[in-house]
Design a protein around this motif. Sequence first.
Motif, short mmCIF file in Angstrom:
data_model
loop_
_atom_site.label_atom_id
_atom_site.label_comp_id
_atom_site.label_asym_id
_atom_site.label_seq_id
_atom_site.Cartn_x
_atom_site.Cartn_y
_atom_site.Cartn_z
N MET A 13 0.85 -1.31 -0.01
CA MET A 13 -0.04 -0.01 0.01
C MET A 13 1.00 1.25 0.04
SD MET A 13 -2.97 1.17 2.57
CE MET A 13 -4.09 -0.03 2.25
N GLN A 14 0.48 2.19 -0.92
CA GLN A 14 1.32 3.23 -0.93
C GLN A 14 0.75 4.37 0.20
OE1 GLN A 14 0.10 4.27 -5.07
NE2 GLN A 14 2.45 4.04 -5.47
N ASN A 15 1.72 5.22 0.65
CA ASN A 15 1.51 6.38 1.81
C ASN A 15 1.39 7.60 1.18
OD1 ASN A 15 1.75 4.03 3.67
ND2 ASN A 15 3.89 3.90 3.63
N ALA A 16 0.52 8.52 2.07
CA ALA A 16 0.57 9.83 1.23
C ALA A 16 0.50 10.73 2.79
CB ALA A 16 -0.56 9.99 0.52
N LEU A 17 0.87 12.12 2.50
CA LEU A 17 0.65 13.02 3.47
C LEU A 17 -0.40 14.06 2.74
CD1 LEU A 17 4.33 14.20 4.38
CD2 LEU A 17 2.87 12.59 5.67
N ASN A 54 -2.68 5.04 1.72
CA ASN A 54 -2.87 4.94 3.50
C ASN A 54 -2.24 6.65 3.70
OD1 ASN A 54 -2.82 4.38 6.32
ND2 ASN A 54 -0.52 4.27 6.15
N ILE A 55 -2.99 7.16 4.50
CA ILE A 55 -2.53 8.75 4.86
C ILE A 55 -1.80 8.45 6.24
CG2 ILE A 55 -3.49 10.82 5.84
CD1 ILE A 55 -6.22 10.39 4.33
N LEU A 56 -0.48 8.97 6.15
CA LEU A 56 0.35 8.71 7.15
C LEU A 56 0.18 10.14 8.06
CD1 LEU A 56 3.80 8.26 5.35
CD2 LEU A 56 2.45 6.66 6.75
N ARG A 57 -0.06 11.28 7.60
CA ARG A 57 0.03 12.43 8.42
C ARG A 57 -0.95 13.23 7.79
NH1 ARG A 57 4.86 14.22 12.32
NH2 ARG A 57 5.16 12.13 13.56
N HIS A 58 -1.75 14.35 8.45
CA HIS A 58 -2.47 15.50 7.86
C HIS A 58 -1.88 16.68 8.48
CE1 HIS A 58 -6.31 18.29 8.28
NE2 HIS A 58 -5.45 18.40 7.32
N TYR A 59 -1.43 17.65 7.53
CA TYR A 59 -0.96 19.04 8.08
C TYR A 59 -1.93 19.93 7.68
CZ TYR A 59 3.50 16.77 8.97
OH TYR A 59 4.50 15.97 9.33
N LYS A 60 -2.33 20.98 8.74
CA LYS A 60 -3.29 21.92 8.40
C LYS A 60 -2.56 23.24 8.44
CE LYS A 60 -5.96 22.87 11.93
NZ LYS A 60 -7.26 22.67 12.56
#
Length: 520
Positions: free
Chosen positions: A1-5, A39-45
């Motif tokens: 599975m690929q990962n994304a920010l 897959n979402i690794l982290r969310h930056y707001k």
Amino acid sequence: MQNALIYTRVSTDEQANKGFSLPHQKNVLKLYCQHKGINILRHYKEDFSAKNFNRPAFNELFSYVKANRKSIDFLLFTRWDRFSRNQEEAYRVIREFRNLGIEVNAIEQPLDLSQPDSKVMLAVYLVIPEVENDKNSIRTKEGLRRAMKEGCFVGIAPFGYKNVRNEEGKSTLAIKSDLAPIIRRAFTDYAKGVLSSEEIRKKYYHRGLKFTKQSMLNLLKNPVYCGKIAIKEWKKEDAVIVQGLHPSIIDDKTFNTVQRVFADKVKKPIHKFSEIDEYLPLRGFLQCAKCGRALTGSASRGRNGVRHFYYHCQPKCKERFRAEDANAIFENLLKEFVVKEDALILYKQILNETFLGEQKDRKLRLRQIKKEITNLRTRMESIENKFFDDLIDANTFNAMKGKTQLKINDLQAESESLNSIDKNIDKYLKLGISFLHGIDKLYKSSPANIKKKIVGSIFPEKLIFLKNKYRTAFLNELFALILSKHKPFRLLEIKTPRQNDGESKKAPFCGFTFDTYNHM
């Protein structure tokens, strides 16, 4: 599975406070990743506006990317304008992420950046928001300038004021009653021309003016405190000062006086004489009898703690003598100058004629100033009438009125200055005549700066001190004419300093020797 920010951003505080843009972006990105199996690794707001990538959340994101680049495949956001509104900066950051093996993309405007043709669409997506930003910036500047020309204050309130809106809803200022008296006293003190801005800052620092040196200068130069607003030049529009809607803390006269004091200090820098200059008034006027270089002076402390002052040459030269003895002999030298009676009568006559002539010129100039002010006030009325008759717009009216008022203020200041000179004519006459009556007395009772002026006016060349007398090449021609001496001048032949070959050469020296009492 690929990962994304995933990265969400709003460009203004208004969007962040409304609370719909950031949650909407996050939900869209989550749904996209679920659909694509990412897959979402982290969310930056981000809720910080900036033209470049110097943003708190993005800096945090980039630090995480550099530490975990092997586990990250994508950086995703909704639209390209959420990523950046600066084309050059966007290209740079995209290149950096690509070098780290991470794909940057917008899910609502997806592009395959591995294909050269996609760069055309990328340029379109990035340029459109940048152009929109530029338009908004221009509209904002024009709107602010228009509001300022109408007297509104659109920035952060300066010290002593607070931001408010008037009855018409226009942005302006209100006075803070606890600080206004302190500011008023600071301006009044500086207008006297006695204290420097730094001395005034220190004087009122513990009373509320807790400023830096530069902030104090900015305060004294700010026209806001006399009820005006300074508008900087922009494009083809000149800089202008207009009347503001806010109340003033000081009057125009005080503010203009302060600006004149500033201008005078810039034109005529004042040399601050230290305590040591009082003991070494001849420093800078003496020449070494051995090597011909200029002598300096300094103090040395004896074993008992008492300071002794000396005139001396540079370290390699041994020329050195006590300042106290040299000063006393020089004061006795001045006693030998006596004003010729006919010269004194003529000098008084010249002074009177000069001042009377200048007085006539001043009176003529005062009449001219009065006439010019009357014409300018007539012009001001004409400008107001044209504005009321809708012949000119508000911007033109404010600009013309501001320039006219500045001219009136300058003329009034010049008038006050000329009137003050007339009051001091008798003082100048007494000072000039007293100088001729007793140069030695005036010199002895004067501070170091006046002593230096007296020495420089009488002796245009350096003085050479030889134990019990002074020698110089020239005497000021004016003083040679109006002063008589008890002892005649004598021609001398002296030896010049030794040359590099060790030989001594003789040269005629036509100068004056002043024999005085021997104090050595």
